[in-house]
Design an enzyme around this catalytic site. Sequence first.
Site, PDB file in Angstrom:
ATOM      1  CD  GLU A 284      -2.424  -1.322   2.794  1.00  0.00           C
ATOM      2  OE1 GLU A 284      -1.950  -0.652   3.740  1.00  0.00           O
ATOM      3  OE2 GLU A 284      -3.392  -2.069   2.923  1.00  0.00           O
ATOM      4  N   PRO A 285       1.696   1.447  -1.003  1.00  0.00           N
ATOM      5  CG  PRO A 285       2.823   1.477  -3.069  1.00  0.00           C
ATOM      6  CD  PRO A 285       1.907   0.633  -2.217  1.00  0.00           C
ATOM      7  N   GLY A 286       1.989   4.962  -0.597  1.00  0.00           N
ATOM      8  CA  GLY A 286       1.350   6.243  -0.875  1.00  0.00           C
ATOM      9  C   GLY A 286       2.425   7.254  -1.227  1.00  0.00           C
ATOM     10  NE  ARG A 287       5.856   9.797   3.568  1.00  0.00           N
ATOM     11  CZ  ARG A 287       5.350  10.795   4.297  1.00  0.00           C
ATOM     12  NH1 ARG A 287       5.604  12.040   3.960  1.00  0.00           N
ATOM     13  NH2 ARG A 287       4.630  10.537   5.367  1.00  0.00           N
ATOM     14  CE1 TYR A 327       2.509  14.316  10.631  1.00  0.00           C
ATOM     15  CE2 TYR A 327       2.736  15.093   8.375  1.00  0.00           C
ATOM     16  CZ  TYR A 327       2.015  14.415   9.343  1.00  0.00           C
ATOM     17  OH  TYR A 327       0.822  13.853   9.011  1.00  0.00           O
ATOM     18  CB  CYS A 354      -3.679  34.698  12.341  1.00  0.00           C
ATOM     19  SG  CYS A 354      -4.232  35.877  11.131  1.00  0.00           S
TER      20      CYS A 354
HETATM   21  C1  LIG Z   1      -1.198   5.882   5.322  1.00  0.00           C
HETATM   22  C2  LIG Z   1      -1.219   4.419   5.077  1.00  0.00           C
HETATM   23  C3  LIG Z   1      -0.471   3.865   4.023  1.00  0.00           C
HETATM   24  C4  LIG Z   1       0.446   4.679   3.153  1.00  0.00           C
HETATM   25  O1  LIG Z   1       1.571   5.113   3.829  1.00  0.00           O
HETATM   26  P1  LIG Z   1       2.773   5.793   3.030  1.00  0.00           P
HETATM   27  O2  LIG Z   1       3.766   6.118   4.057  1.00  0.00           O
HETATM   28  O3  LIG Z   1       2.227   6.998   2.351  1.00  0.00           O
HETATM   29  O4  LIG Z   1       3.277   4.792   2.042  1.00  0.00           O
HETATM   30  C5  LIG Z   1      -0.608   2.508   3.782  1.00  0.00           C
HETATM   31  N1  LIG Z   1      -1.423   1.738   4.553  1.00  0.00           N
HETATM   32  C6  LIG Z   1      -2.130   2.237   5.577  1.00  0.00           C
HETATM   33  C7  LIG Z   1      -2.990   1.345   6.368  1.00  0.00           C
HETATM   34  C8  LIG Z   1      -2.054   3.590   5.874  1.00  0.00           C
HETATM   35  O5  LIG Z   1      -2.743   4.086   6.910  1.00  0.00           O
END
Ligand SMILES: *Cc1c(COP(=O)(O)O)cnc(C)c1O
Length: 432
Positions: A284-287, A327, A354
Amino acid sequence: MTKLAKTEAPGAPEFAYRKGELCADNVPLARIADEVGTPFYVYSGTQIERRYREFADAFSDARATICYSVKANPNLGVIATLGKLGAGADVVSEGEFRRALAAGIPASRVIFSGIGKTASELEFAVAHDVHQINVESVPELEALSAVATRLGRTARIAIRVNPDVDARTHAKITTGKKENKFGIDIAHAASAYRRAAAMPGIAPVGIAVHIGSQLTSLRPFETAFRRVAELYRSLRAQGIPLERLDLGGGVGIRYKDETPPAIADYAASAKRIFGNSGASLSFEPGRYLVGNAGVLVAKIVYVKKGVTHRFIILDAAMNDLIRPALYDAWHEIMPLNEKARRGWKEADVVGPVCETGDTFATRRKLPPVEAGELVALMSAGAYGASMGSGYNTRLPAPEVLVRGSQFAVIRARPSYDAVLAQDHIPPWLTAN
Ligand SMILES: *Cc1c(COP(=O)(O)O)cnc(C)c1O
């Protein structure tokens, strides 16, 4: 010849100076600014595609699916870019689920995560026959069992386990320690699986784990993966017919000078640990897919000399990009017009909101820039626009997707009228 400053962004060669102008792919950012005004987000479709292919190629010899974590950047144009390449989606709300569907990713490629899914969200997922629901507590299992039974369906689930591993990332994005709210403690997972297996409407099919975000070392992943592999073997030995492992996201990127693991090494670790498990893997890659692929472009409104600090005041603010405030995140700042290496000075780069926390960078050494010039806050593609708010009644920044020499507005800036029309003055205040 004058020596030039950094000519491309950390981690993102798609953002580089061409003929002295900072471009996304082949499009000068200044050209987009002329069309949509500042501030705005722009994403390189080329980089998103390249990152997805790198990830997919690293697992081409394994049974693995990549479910893009939509919360990193939920714009339909971004989701569709990835969906078209074959990505599934990892969603954490009905809203994100609907976005995945609207962007063309079918429910059969969606994983539904999150610790607080409501009964109506679970119902939406079960009614759409979602690929998998990652359950994070026994009460959620019970709620899901009730929903599935009522609909006459069976929900395929993984239990998200908390492996008690320190991801060695920022405390606010660490999720796999036993004191964090996420998952079921790995030591108690077996009993949760036995309960799940006995519940009507529930089919346990896998184990899920996600220990945090922006991990820059492989070691915590490996520790968590080994604990999951051991649990997987033990549950199968107890007769629970698991066949899937969802290994989450979290792979870090370079914002400044981090050295995140190469995706090939990350993949090699996962394959080494799970290679002979017989399970199918999902990630589940996002970043990793979108973080370096986006920048926030802003205009310098004023340069102000304080008593001790010089302030560069932008027309972008913490409501557009909250990562520095939340962060202490570092975002490289690059002027749209390439500058020579001479005459750099320190400044605090701030927004107009502000709040003292509305600061993008403190004592940052920057080339000589003046009011009216444009700068880009780099590597803002993940958790940038998606964490945006309307604080100070600032209009949400528009978003633009570039691919090669083309670009398209994928979210327009709303009008003030549209924003104000969302509120209603109650009748007892309008009657005369
Ligand atoms: C946020 C999240 C991700 C993605 O995380 P990244 O650091 O963006 O890769 C994957 N799985 C779950 C369950 C998340 O909450």
